[in-house]
Design an enzyme around this catalytic site. Structure first.
Site, PDB file in Angstrom:
ATOM      1  N   ASP A  30       0.854  -1.194   0.000  1.00 48.84           N
ATOM      2  CA  ASP A  30       0.000   0.000   0.000  1.00 48.84           C
ATOM      3  C   ASP A  30       0.892   1.246   0.000  1.00 48.84           C
ATOM      4  OD1 ASP A  30      -3.225   0.532   1.003  1.00 48.84           O
ATOM      5  OD2 ASP A  30      -1.803   2.208   1.080  1.00 48.84           O
ATOM      6  N   ILE A  31       0.498   2.230  -0.794  1.00 54.65           N
ATOM      7  CA  ILE A  31       1.297   3.461  -0.940  1.00 54.65           C
ATOM      8  C   ILE A  31       1.230   4.327   0.322  1.00 54.65           C
ATOM      9  CG2 ILE A  31      -0.443   5.036  -1.921  1.00 54.65           C
ATOM     10  CD1 ILE A  31       1.582   5.619  -4.179  1.00 54.65           C
ATOM     11  N   ASN A  87     -12.958  -3.332   2.698  1.00 49.96           N
ATOM     12  CA  ASN A  87     -13.929  -2.244   2.727  1.00 49.96           C
ATOM     13  C   ASN A  87     -14.857  -2.363   1.534  1.00 49.96           C
ATOM     14  OD1 ASN A  87     -12.794  -0.953   5.020  1.00 49.96           O
ATOM     15  ND2 ASN A  87     -11.201  -0.042   3.743  1.00 49.96           N
ATOM     16  N   GLY A  93     -15.609   3.362   3.620  1.00 49.84           N
ATOM     17  CA  GLY A  93     -14.436   4.132   3.207  1.00 49.84           C
ATOM     18  C   GLY A  93     -13.726   3.567   1.998  1.00 49.84           C
ATOM     19  N   GLN A  94     -14.423   2.747   1.198  1.00 50.72           N
ATOM     20  CA  GLN A  94     -13.765   2.220  -0.005  1.00 50.72           C
ATOM     21  C   GLN A  94     -13.459   3.368  -0.961  1.00 50.72           C
ATOM     22  OE1 GLN A  94     -15.888  -0.866  -2.169  1.00 50.72           O
ATOM     23  NE2 GLN A  94     -14.188  -1.170  -3.599  1.00 50.72           N
ATOM     24  N   HIS A 100     -10.234  -5.309  -3.061  1.00 45.31           N
ATOM     25  CA  HIS A 100      -8.889  -5.534  -2.494  1.00 45.31           C
ATOM     26  C   HIS A 100      -9.006  -5.904  -1.025  1.00 45.31           C
ATOM     27  CE1 HIS A 100      -9.946  -1.247  -2.402  1.00 45.31           C
ATOM     28  NE2 HIS A 100      -9.336  -1.184  -1.224  1.00 45.31           N
ATOM     29  N   LEU A 101      -8.175  -6.843  -0.608  1.00 43.89           N
ATOM     30  CA  LEU A 101      -7.984  -7.135   0.807  1.00 43.89           C
ATOM     31  C   LEU A 101      -6.820  -6.287   1.288  1.00 43.89           C
ATOM     32  CD1 LEU A 101      -8.022 -11.060   1.025  1.00 43.89           C
ATOM     33  CD2 LEU A 101      -9.949  -9.490   1.281  1.00 43.89           C
ATOM     34  N   HIS A 102      -6.984  -5.660   2.461  1.00 45.28           N
ATOM     35  CA  HIS A 102      -5.853  -5.032   3.144  1.00 45.28           C
ATOM     36  C   HIS A 102      -5.276  -6.093   4.082  1.00 45.28           C
ATOM     37  CE1 HIS A 102      -6.899  -0.690   2.308  1.00 45.28           C
ATOM     38  NE2 HIS A 102      -8.091  -1.237   2.128  1.00 45.28           N
TER      39      HIS A 102
END
Ligand code: AMP
Ligand code: ZN
Length: 114
Positions: A30-31, A87, A93-94, A100-102
């Site tokens: 993640d950035i 999300n 908050g998507q 995507h999975l965090h």
């Protein structure tokens, strides 16, 4: 899906720190990390929200979880604990509308989440 950020990462049109890839799934850092290790795991097929998932696409979620398992095994985090977040939609908050999975690890997490 030309204007999807994560499709562009899949197609190598924009750079990312890719940590895992197979035929169906891609994972990259993640950035804007929210933990010492923060990886995003995505299906290579563009699906905007988990609520859009079709029956015949359900296996992709299993493959994303298996990718998460491989990443935590490699990092030696399997026993320490980690968090997987998904999300879906505005209230969650998507921000990027490609499932995507965090995968978050390397610190303690609180519950309930914010
Ligand atoms: P969400 O809010 O669940 O849609 O999460 C989107 C995530 O994508 C956020 O954690 C962002 O930091 C992350 N993100 C946005 N752009 C990039 C990018 N170019 N490379 C890696 N991660 C990104
Ligand atoms: Zn996409």
């Amino acid at each position: 899906m030309n204007d999807c950020l994560f499709c562009k990462i899949i197609n190598r049109e924009i750079p990312a720190d890719i940590v895992y890839e197979d035929d169906l799934v891609l994972a990259f850092s993640d950035i804007n990390p929210q933990a010492p290790n923060h990886t995003l795991i995505i299906p290579k097929k563009h699906i905007a929200r988990v609520s859009d998932l079709k029956e015949e696409e359900a296996h992709l979620m299993g493959r994303m979880i298996m990718a998460a398992n491989k990443i935590v095994q490699e990092k030696g985090l399997a026993n320490k604990g980690y968090r997987i977040v998904l999300n879906c939609g505005k209230d969650a908050g998507q921000e990027v509308f490609h499932i995507h999975l965090h995968l978050l690890s390397g610190r303690k997490f609180t519950w309930p989440p914010g």
